[in-house]
Design an enzyme around this catalytic site. Sequence first.
Site, PDB file in Angstrom:
ATOM      1  N   ARG A  52      80.268 -70.001   7.740  1.00 25.26           N
ATOM      2  CA  ARG A  52      80.286 -70.314   6.617  1.00 25.26           C
ATOM      3  C   ARG A  52      81.338 -71.334   6.025  1.00 25.26           C
ATOM      4  NH1 ARG A  52      82.567 -66.777   3.013  1.00 25.26           N
ATOM      5  NH2 ARG A  52      82.512 -64.913   4.518  1.00 25.26           N
ATOM      6  N   TYR A 103      64.104 -80.424 -14.545  1.00 24.15           N
ATOM      7  CA  TYR A 103      63.351 -79.675 -13.737  1.00 24.15           C
ATOM      8  C   TYR A 103      63.347 -78.190 -14.504  1.00 24.15           C
ATOM      9  CZ  TYR A 103      62.553 -76.472  -9.706  1.00 24.15           C
ATOM     10  OH  TYR A 103      62.294 -75.400  -9.114  1.00 24.15           O
ATOM     11  N   ASP A 177      71.247 -85.127 -11.664  1.00 23.30           N
ATOM     12  CA  ASP A 177      70.302 -84.848 -10.546  1.00 23.30           C
ATOM     13  C   ASP A 177      69.302 -86.216 -10.111  1.00 23.30           C
ATOM     14  OD1 ASP A 177      67.970 -83.980  -9.301  1.00 23.30           O
ATOM     15  OD2 ASP A 177      68.031 -82.032 -10.215  1.00 23.30           O
ATOM     16  N   LYS A 202      63.144 -82.358  -1.045  1.00 19.49           N
ATOM     17  CA  LYS A 202      62.161 -83.420  -1.519  1.00 19.49           C
ATOM     18  C   LYS A 202      62.294 -84.665  -0.879  1.00 19.49           C
ATOM     19  CE  LYS A 202      61.757 -80.668  -5.062  1.00 19.49           C
ATOM     20  NZ  LYS A 202      61.070 -79.236  -4.677  1.00 19.49           N
TER      21      LYS A 202
HETATM   22  N1  PLP Z   1      65.890 -80.670  -9.135  1.00 18.55           N
HETATM   23  C1  PLP Z   1      64.838 -81.194  -9.117  1.00 18.55           C
HETATM   24  C2  PLP Z   1      64.628 -82.531  -9.844  1.00 18.55           C
HETATM   25  C3  PLP Z   1      63.497 -80.918  -8.501  1.00 18.55           C
HETATM   26  O1  PLP Z   1      62.296 -81.291  -8.733  1.00 18.55           O
HETATM   27  C4  PLP Z   1      63.844 -79.396  -7.858  1.00 18.55           C
HETATM   28  C5  PLP Z   1      62.755 -78.484  -7.317  1.00 18.55           C
HETATM   29  O2  PLP Z   1      61.624 -79.001  -7.556  1.00 18.55           O
HETATM   30  C6  PLP Z   1      65.363 -78.978  -7.668  1.00 18.55           C
HETATM   31  C7  PLP Z   1      66.172 -79.580  -8.348  1.00 18.55           C
HETATM   32  C8  PLP Z   1      65.681 -77.625  -7.194  1.00 18.55           C
HETATM   33  O3  PLP Z   1      65.347 -77.792  -5.845  1.00 18.55           O
HETATM   34  P1  PLP Z   1      65.241 -76.592  -4.472  1.00 18.55           P
HETATM   35  O4  PLP Z   1      63.681 -76.465  -4.893  1.00 18.55           O
HETATM   36  O5  PLP Z   1      65.280 -77.564  -3.489  1.00 18.55           O
HETATM   37  O6  PLP Z   1      66.136 -75.662  -5.058  1.00 18.55           O
END
Ligand code: PLP
Length: 367
Positions: A52, A103, A177, A202
């Site tokens: 971990r 998001y 982000d 992504k």
């Molecule tokens: N940030 C953005 C801009 C996203 O589009 C997403 C998911 O669609 C996330 C964070 C969350 O990521 P995860 O689905 O890998 O938890």
Amino acid sequence: MPEPDDQPAHVLRPATITVTAGRPAHEPDAPLNPPITMASTYVATGDLEYGRYGNPTWSAFEEVLGTLEGGRALAFASGMAAASTVLDLVGLRGGVVAPRHAYSGTVMALADLEARERLHCQLVDIADTDAVIAAINDDEDCALLWIESPTNPALELADIPALVAAAHELGVRVVVDNTFATPLLQQPLALGADIVVHSATKYLAGHSDVQLGALVVSDDEVHAALKGRRDLVGAIPGPFETWLALRGLRTLHVRLDRAQANAAEIARRLGEHPAIEEVRYPGFGAIVAAVVAGGAPAADLLAHDVRLWVHATSLGGVESTLERRRRWRAEAATIPEGLVRLSVGIEDVEDLWADLEQALAGITPRG
Ligand code: PLP
């Protein structure tokens, strides 16, 4: 003549870093790629000790991403695990300012923490720099400015340097982000941000087959705090998932080049199509948003009638996907009902366009 040691070191470009960073040393019989280390524990008295706390496969992925972003990276089980770890740094009843069109999972996580009186949150139009700065100023307990740029799915852009300057003056930490832009198109740490968040699910992994997240920071104390949270909460990725993401990351630059070129062309052609009311494309990246004439029913018809494009959520894979975002109850009510988010992949753009054209043919043109 300067000695060789006095010469400035050759700085590798991002395309070279994606391919070469995080590899084993060039020694006879060393594998070219880091092996997948399946281990829950290690022989004692080393740096790792327990599964971990660390894993050599995570370290390889973290080295590539950290070098690209200009900081130190930490891998997490998902983008949301990474995001939640950052939100965990906000003290009890601290304030957060965040984009109303971030998001939807991030907005939901903030709402959940707010409902439990863990923190409070102001949602803002992140493209309106004055409004964002006013929101930070309005809350004397503000601890964190959350930026997403471009936003998902509205594709708004934030003025990151201006927001960083204003936030830092008030002692507010800034997180970006960077999932949509990737470090190849935007490096928030170089723009002054404190923490970068990624859904590596992504573009970084890039093949719609793995769920992974990451944080990148430049400050050692913040790194230690975030790693401490990861150690305790245990939101750790599996070694195999991390290896898949690392394998995907090796081709990020070529995938993104092609996807971006395709996206620019698709955005241009959609803008001329009579069944499309509005196209949003920030001029870089491979996500396009198109508002279909006729609202939700017409947008649903488009999603139903495509054959090559896949009707699916998520984004950033080699394959082109699309979806009407408001089909999700959690999506912001200020996103148009007919907005379709297109994640443009690396297929031949003429095939992608032909498929969109045939699917749009059934939709009544705008008046
Ligand atoms: N940030 C953005 C801009 C996203 O589009 C997403 C998911 O669609 C996330 C964070 C969350 O990521 P995860 O689905 O890998 O938890």
